[in-house]
Design an enzyme around this catalytic site. Structure first.
Site, PDB file in Angstrom:
ATOM      1  N   ASN A   7      41.897  47.621 -53.343  1.00 44.16           N
ATOM      2  CA  ASN A   7      40.713  48.012 -52.562  1.00 44.16           C
ATOM      3  C   ASN A   7      41.223  48.873 -51.400  1.00 44.16           C
ATOM      4  O   ASN A   7      41.720  48.354 -50.399  1.00 44.16           O
ATOM      5  CB  ASN A   7      40.006  46.746 -52.064  1.00 44.16           C
ATOM      6  CG  ASN A   7      38.706  47.064 -51.354  1.00 44.16           C
ATOM      7  OD1 ASN A   7      38.351  48.236 -51.174  1.00 44.16           O
ATOM      8  ND2 ASN A   7      37.996  46.031 -50.941  1.00 44.16           N
ATOM      9  N   ARG A  89      38.630  49.154 -56.735  1.00 38.82           N
ATOM     10  CA  ARG A  89      37.264  49.054 -56.245  1.00 38.82           C
ATOM     11  C   ARG A  89      36.862  50.427 -55.721  1.00 38.82           C
ATOM     12  O   ARG A  89      37.571  51.011 -54.884  1.00 38.82           O
ATOM     13  CB  ARG A  89      37.215  48.029 -55.119  1.00 38.82           C
ATOM     14  CG  ARG A  89      35.831  47.829 -54.630  1.00 38.82           C
ATOM     15  CD  ARG A  89      35.766  46.792 -53.555  1.00 38.82           C
ATOM     16  NE  ARG A  89      34.363  46.604 -53.223  1.00 38.82           N
ATOM     17  CZ  ARG A  89      33.930  45.768 -52.330  1.00 38.82           C
ATOM     18  NH1 ARG A  89      34.767  45.022 -51.680  1.00 38.82           N
ATOM     19  NH2 ARG A  89      32.650  45.671 -52.078  1.00 38.82           N
ATOM     20  N   HIS A 178      27.331  46.055 -53.237  1.00 34.14           N
ATOM     21  CA  HIS A 178      27.781  44.690 -53.573  1.00 34.14           C
ATOM     22  C   HIS A 178      27.594  44.422 -55.068  1.00 34.14           C
ATOM     23  O   HIS A 178      27.457  43.271 -55.495  1.00 34.14           O
ATOM     24  CB  HIS A 178      26.989  43.599 -52.807  1.00 34.14           C
ATOM     25  CG  HIS A 178      27.184  43.588 -51.331  1.00 34.14           C
ATOM     26  ND1 HIS A 178      26.155  43.309 -50.449  1.00 34.14           N
ATOM     27  CD2 HIS A 178      28.272  43.810 -50.562  1.00 34.14           C
ATOM     28  CE1 HIS A 178      26.611  43.356 -49.217  1.00 34.14           C
ATOM     29  NE2 HIS A 178      27.897  43.660 -49.252  1.00 34.14           N
ATOM     30  N   ARG A 237      24.102  45.572 -38.995  1.00 30.26           N
ATOM     31  CA  ARG A 237      23.201  46.616 -39.500  1.00 30.26           C
ATOM     32  C   ARG A 237      21.748  46.190 -39.334  1.00 30.26           C
ATOM     33  O   ARG A 237      21.419  45.015 -39.532  1.00 30.26           O
ATOM     34  CB  ARG A 237      23.460  46.885 -40.987  1.00 30.26           C
ATOM     35  CG  ARG A 237      24.816  47.476 -41.289  1.00 30.26           C
ATOM     36  CD  ARG A 237      24.868  47.950 -42.751  1.00 30.26           C
ATOM     37  NE  ARG A 237      26.214  48.265 -43.140  1.00 30.26           N
ATOM     38  CZ  ARG A 237      26.901  47.611 -44.081  1.00 30.26           C
ATOM     39  NH1 ARG A 237      26.354  46.611 -44.753  1.00 30.26           N
ATOM     40  NH2 ARG A 237      28.130  47.976 -44.367  1.00 30.26           N
ATOM     41  N   GLU A 380      34.543  38.787 -56.343  1.00 28.78           N
ATOM     42  CA  GLU A 380      34.534  40.199 -56.747  1.00 28.78           C
ATOM     43  C   GLU A 380      35.849  40.584 -57.412  1.00 28.78           C
ATOM     44  O   GLU A 380      35.874  41.371 -58.356  1.00 28.78           O
ATOM     45  CB  GLU A 380      34.286  41.093 -55.529  1.00 28.78           C
ATOM     46  CG  GLU A 380      32.881  40.904 -54.971  1.00 28.78           C
ATOM     47  CD  GLU A 380      32.673  41.624 -53.659  1.00 28.78           C
ATOM     48  OE1 GLU A 380      32.455  42.828 -53.704  1.00 28.78           O
ATOM     49  OE2 GLU A 380      32.735  40.974 -52.608  1.00 28.78           O
TER      50      GLU A 380
END
Ligand code: AMP
Length: 396
Positions: A7, A89, A178, A237, A380
């Protein structure tokens, strides 16, 4: 089989070496301060090692990762040949990618084409891919996209009601993020409930939060949009707001659109409402100590999550299963309890005793609940490893 999961961020690179069948991670770590000086944090079981290693680019970071993985003292493999494939990723697959895929020149070009949609992440992801190709040219590389799982959404869910030219010329639409987590939870939930055909809403609630409406394993709608800013309010956010707020703030405070978007991404959400923290544990402590702003932040979050479950129950014409995952979803039983309380009208009933546990895969609804409610810890990395192994084995 050994899959190396990468990642890559702009100045960091996380890695894990995983067996995709057992999910066992033999080693993992983080290269940080790439382009500044360079530091490697490596972990095998409980043994940690930190080394300062010059990393002017991602190539040195990958080289350092491969070296420590083979190191006599801290390593877990004897040679790079023991790594069967690398799973990367990648943030944004735009309209180019509906699934994970083996990386070739064409795929790299298509990831480059998606840079305008993921301007911060895609270039970093590409640096990780190129660095791996350079140091391990014969090892298959696979790209796993954060957006791909959501590409089964119907057009009524993904199209924005703005002039068509922006969709046709600029690919502006809902993508969702996601996706690897939503895919993992949807797949795992199907195993847990013992069937493939059912309707579920998955709540990925963490520092970044998103929800997805899934029918028979396929995504029908999701809360994030062109970017991860949309949907429920998150740690920092704002989630959904009226777009005219941007115009108002920019005009009144002489801010640029970029500055305003930075505020909406980094200084809003739970942090803004509470005025204290973006971390749900801090908000809970604050609320317990009588801080009303902390209590409001948590209340607002649960309210918006419940609202989306209601909306998705309508979109799917009812739901059979509700799942909670990620940092907050897996651990914060009070958030789960509050969301489910809002959903009582749908026949959602949870057992307070079962719900009081955390971080475990578990059914928390009562036997007479009309909707099964599950906590499914996300993984993940395992999803990336499994997708990578599947593609590489199929190509053999
Ligand atoms: P994530 O982005 O999935 O890593 O989730 C991070 C969020 O999970 C943070 O807001 C944490 O406060 C929250 N979190 C992690 N552990 C717990 C816990 N034990 N109880 C409540 N919230 C938690």
């Amino acid at each position: 089989m050994n899959i190396l999961i990468i990642n890559a961020g702009s100045s960091s690179l996380k890695y894990q070496l995983m067996d995709p069948e057992t999910g066992v991670v033999s080693a993992k770590g983080l290269c940080e301060r790439i382009g500044i000086d360079g530091r490697l944090n490596h972990k095998v079981g409980e043994n940690k090692v930190v080394k300062d290693i010059p990393m002017p680019t991602h190539s040195e970071a990958i080289a350092a990762t491969l070296e420590i993985l083979q190191d006599a003292e801290h390593g877990v493999i004897k040679s790079v040949a023991e790594i069967d494939a690398v799973g990367h990723r990648v943030l944004h697959g735009g309209m180019e990618f509906f699934d994970s895929c083996i990386i070739n020149d064409e795929v790299i070009k298509a990831i480059e084409k998606c840079i305008p949609l993921g301007p911060l992440h895609n270039p970093a992801n590409l640096m990780g891919i190129r660095a791996c190709q350079a140091v391990m040219p014969t090892t298959p590389q696979v790209a796993v996209f954060d957006t791909a799982f959501h590409m089964t959404m119907p057009s009524k869910a993904y199209r924005y009601a703005i002039p068509t030219e922006y969709y046709e010329n600029d690919s502006i639409r809902r993508y969702g993020f996601h996706g690897t987590s939503h895919k993992y939870v949807a797949k795992r939930t199907a195993e847990l409930v013992g069937k493939k055909e059912f309707k579920m809403v998955n709540c990925h609630l963490g520092n970044g939060s998103s929800m997805s409406a899934v029918k028979d394993g396929k995504c029908q709608d999701t809360t994030m949009g062109l970017t991860p800013l949309a949907g429920v309010p998150m740690g920092t956010r704002s989630g959904d707001i009226d777009a005219a707020v941007v115009q108002f703030i920019c005009n009144k405070y002489g801010m640029s659109v970029d500055e305003c978007l930075n505020m909406l991404n980094k200084k809003s959400g739970m942090l803004a409402i509470s005025g204290v923290s973006s971390d749900f544990r801090d908000l809970e402590d604050g609320a317990k100590n009588g801080n009303e702003a902390c209590a409001l932040a948590r209340e607002k979050f649960c309210y918006e999550v419940a609202k989306y479950v209601g909306a998705y129950a309508a979109a799917l014409n009812g739901i059979d299963v509700l799942t909670f995952t990620a940092g907050v979803g897996e651990n914060d039983c009070n958030v789960r309890a509050k969301v489910c309380e809002y959903l009582g009208f749908m026949g959602v009933k949870i057992d307070p005793e079962l719900n009081s546990k955390r971080g475990k895969e578990m059914l928390i609804s009562t036997p007479d609940s009309k909707v099964q409610v599950w906590v499914v810890p996300t993984n993940e990395e395992l999803m990336i490893a499994q997708d990578t192994a599947e593609l590489v084995n199929a190509a053999k």
